[in-house]
Write a protein that holds these residues in place. Sequence first.
Motif, mmCIF file in Angstrom:
data_model
loop_
_atom_site.group_PDB
_atom_site.id
_atom_site.type_symbol
_atom_site.label_atom_id
_atom_site.label_comp_id
_atom_site.label_asym_id
_atom_site.label_seq_id
_atom_site.Cartn_x
_atom_site.Cartn_y
_atom_site.Cartn_z
ATOM 1 N N SER A 336 -1.762 32.860 33.354
ATOM 2 C CA SER A 336 -2.173 31.915 34.268
ATOM 3 C C SER A 336 -1.775 30.381 33.724
ATOM 4 N N LEU A 338 -2.119 26.157 35.061
ATOM 5 C CA LEU A 338 -2.363 25.027 35.907
ATOM 6 C C LEU A 338 -1.275 23.824 35.165
ATOM 7 N N GLY A 386 -6.049 34.891 34.007
ATOM 8 C CA GLY A 386 -6.413 34.901 35.433
ATOM 9 C C GLY A 386 -7.555 35.670 35.692
ATOM 10 N N ARG A 392 -11.007 31.194 33.591
ATOM 11 C CA ARG A 392 -10.648 30.331 35.077
ATOM 12 C C ARG A 392 -11.499 29.206 35.189
ATOM 13 N N ARG A 393 -12.834 29.356 34.936
ATOM 14 C CA ARG A 393 -13.776 28.129 35.148
ATOM 15 C C ARG A 393 -13.307 27.157 34.201
ATOM 16 N N GLU A 396 -10.336 25.357 35.142
ATOM 17 C CA GLU A 396 -10.467 24.270 36.476
ATOM 18 C C GLU A 396 -11.437 23.078 35.935
ATOM 19 N N TRP A 464 -8.112 26.717 43.782
ATOM 20 C CA TRP A 464 -8.383 27.904 42.596
ATOM 21 C C TRP A 464 -9.038 28.806 43.298
ATOM 22 N N GLU A 465 -9.579 28.809 44.651
ATOM 23 C CA GLU A 465 -10.395 29.933 45.272
ATOM 24 C C GLU A 465 -9.496 30.860 46.092
ATOM 25 N N LYS A 467 -5.876 33.125 46.353
ATOM 26 C CA LYS A 467 -5.086 33.842 45.690
ATOM 27 C C LYS A 467 -3.534 33.794 45.824
ATOM 28 N N ARG A 468 -2.908 33.703 44.692
ATOM 29 C CA ARG A 468 -1.630 33.106 44.806
ATOM 30 C C ARG A 468 -0.820 34.477 45.240
#
Lengths: 478, 478
Positions: A336, A338, A386, A392-393, A396, A464-465, A467-468
């Motif tokens: 993943s 960003l 991911g 993940r946190r 972010e 981020w909350e 789902k892609r």
Amino acid sequence: MAARSTATSLLSRRLGAAAVRTSAAALFDASFDSLKLSFLPEAVIFPRNKADIGVVLLLANEHNIPVTVRGRGTSLTGSAAPRRGGWVIDLLQFDRIKIDVTAGMAEVEAGAKVADIQNAAEKVGWFYPPDPSSKEYCTIGGNVACNSGGMHGGKYGVTRDFVMALKGFMPNGDWVEWGTPTRKYAAGFNLRDLWIGSEGMLGIVTDAVLRLIPQPAARWTLLLSFSTEAAAFRAVAKLFRLRVRPAICEFLDRYSVQCAEAATGETVFPGQPGRPVILLELAGSPAEIRAERLILLKWARENALAFRAAKTREDAERLWAVRRKCSGAMFELGDSKLNEDIVVPLRSYGKFVRFIDGLRRSSQLSIPCFGHLGDGNIHVNIMYRGADPEQRRAAEAAVEELMAAVVKLGGAISGEHGIGLAKSPFLRLQHSPAQVNAMMAVKSALDPKGILNPGKMFEVFPVWEHKRLSIALPWDHK
Amino acid sequence: MAARSTATSLLSRRLGAAAVRTSAAALFDASFDSLKLSFLPEAVIFPRNKADIGVVLLLANEHNIPVTVRGRGTSLTGSAAPRRGGWVIDLLQFDRIKIDVTAGMAEVEAGAKVADIQNAAEKVGWFYPPDPSSKEYCTIGGNVACNSGGMHGGKYGVTRDFVMALKGFMPNGDWVEWGTPTRKYAAGFNLRDLWIGSEGMLGIVTDAVLRLIPQPAARWTLLLSFSTEAAAFRAVAKLFRLRVRPAICEFLDRYSVQCAEAATGETVFPGQPGRPVILLELAGSPAEIRAERLILLKWARENALAFRAAKTREDAERLWAVRRKCSGAMFELGDSKLNEDIVVPLRSYGKFVRFIDGLRRSSQLSIPCFGHLGDGNIHVNIMYRGADPEQRRAAEAAVEELMAAVVKLGGAISGEHGIGLAKSPFLRLQHSPAQVNAMMAVKSALDPKGILNPGKMFEVFPVWEHKRLSIALPWDHK
């Protein structure tokens, strides 16, 4: 939603069923852009002609239906996704391109592909510089909406710098024309530039007149290797001082280079594996290039660890291949990403390098960076797994820290992608309450019912909350 | 007006009497700009610091006092005149100029003189191209407010093309900052460019960051004589086709040339008296100029009646002296002048020449034209005897006919002067009701009480019915 389906039926009767599609496939295809968050619309509209767009807007205002405009859907921020459902207007069919060879202008429709505009111009000796990496897919309408940039920004500027006039519709359905095909214009408030970069929230652009510049007769490419990122950034500052403006000045940090090397099995700069590189391109008349080349070579000898000029066009192409590969190769570092396209002013380059180094240490994440050093637009890629909630946190948190830092360094949270949904949590880092109020006041004044592209930019969307979609798009970085 | 004087006393107590001047001399000096229509304000405010401007705006909103901002007052349209009285804020004292030598940027305050900015940049090898003819007097704040141009527009662009960031106050007194000192920026609605050219009606600019370009190392000047205006315009179109962009491309029609010749007793182009001329200047690196010069000389041989290159800088200066003299010399043709700075796109140059010839015949007036052919910005000077009511009516009718014609030709009613009071009767020729409504909606949204510079742009002001001050200003064309 009953009211919405009634309105959709009404619209369908007005424009004909072929123009108003409601099949599951049509709705899904129009439900997302490159952010890959899906929001299903009620209908996708393929206007038979431009007047239809006015009809759609009138009905939408009457029945309170959200309207989102769509080109190819290459936006990385969700700005083309119909967040609140409603109607999506697809403008792809309006793709006329007409070059005015004498004046050096392109008259284009919103759905025209950027690469097609560039090619049409080039064929007759003119040049349209803005070149987002998705240019083989994305449309000029989308470029105007997001004020797209690309690698040529430092020397030539971005979309905004080439738009002379726009035509289209106000949110209430009124047809308007902003600007004339002239370089000078001082007749009334500048709503042309207010439209540019407004991400489809203040109007619908159907036509644009673009300024072209003479096609550079010659190009010259130089690849340089540096011992550290800081040395590379310092060298660029010196280049600016020498008044040399390369057409392109692409930077890859050591992590990006390592990704590319791992993916291809080749050393980016022979003999200097895993070092940050800069890829420079001069463009202009042969005489200009001859003069600038001398300055550049002296600068390279004094500032780079090693450098190598492309001997032929094919040689240059090989150098460029590295740049294109690094973005996709990063997925070796995490599934993943960003990808933030922040901007920092030249005076803050040194501080920015130190900040990113600190961020790597504190987040324990891989953060390869590359970007356009001619204009300070650096793509910061925060890689993580991911499925790992802790990573993940951390990712972010790193984004938030990054955004706060670039604003503190006098820069911007986005150089060319825009805000949309993805950057909405950071808009208020960039803009004070007074600034946000002023922008929202303009929005309310021009779109009192909030019809156009609602839920974007000003409303915080915790991207981020969500789902892609796990879907490959043709313009995804391989 | 009692309420206004109460508010003025209040303001005086807040900022101190030295900052709030109400002497007859102070009020008169702030009552007009270069349009020379006088409207007396209640007070002239010399803020002690920028925060004072916020205080003024808050009080003005509270007490419904019109506020007009003033730099040097060189505006030709009345945009700096306090049409509805109230308070004038004088920004001349905020005149700091700081050049960022590395990045090629100027950080300036609104009151900084444009020529001072150019000189400061030039001293360290950078160049700020916009150069309105009043540049030795006018301020950058005024240039931003009116999106000023000048002779360099065709190649380099206008003020808008060089503004990277602005700071200042919204009409409600909120401090805001629009844009960052970076070439790329895609973070929120573009209120920076909405401010530019809004003629002091949407905010007060106190600070700007300007982009600079490398100072051209060489210049080369060529004077050309043509048999007719049509031949000159055709030649320029051919030059565009050759992709040569002179830094300056100034045109003087035969009537302007005749004025200059009558005033100076010298022939503008030796051996070709009374012929239209074009004055070209190439600017760039010596290598660029060498290459472009060859193309230009071939073009001159094929298209001009005669031509002559400046051999030295002094020689070039002599050629430029002609251009500067023609504007003042025109008063031989009539004591009054309506000077309109219209713009026509390149494709309409031929039609425009025929239109002006027709207008001369139908109006029976002298209408010398000169201007910047690189960007289609032509100054049309309608000369008449002010005391002759018939001539005055003919001149007014000619202006209306001219404005309608340029819009029909795809051009604009103003290229660099703006609307203010002088062009307000023609705004609706340029803009449809929908366009005017959108602009007025933005104004109401950002300035709900209509405090900033009221009575301008949208309100039709019959400028010809008002008597102008008979006063000489330092920047008047001699």
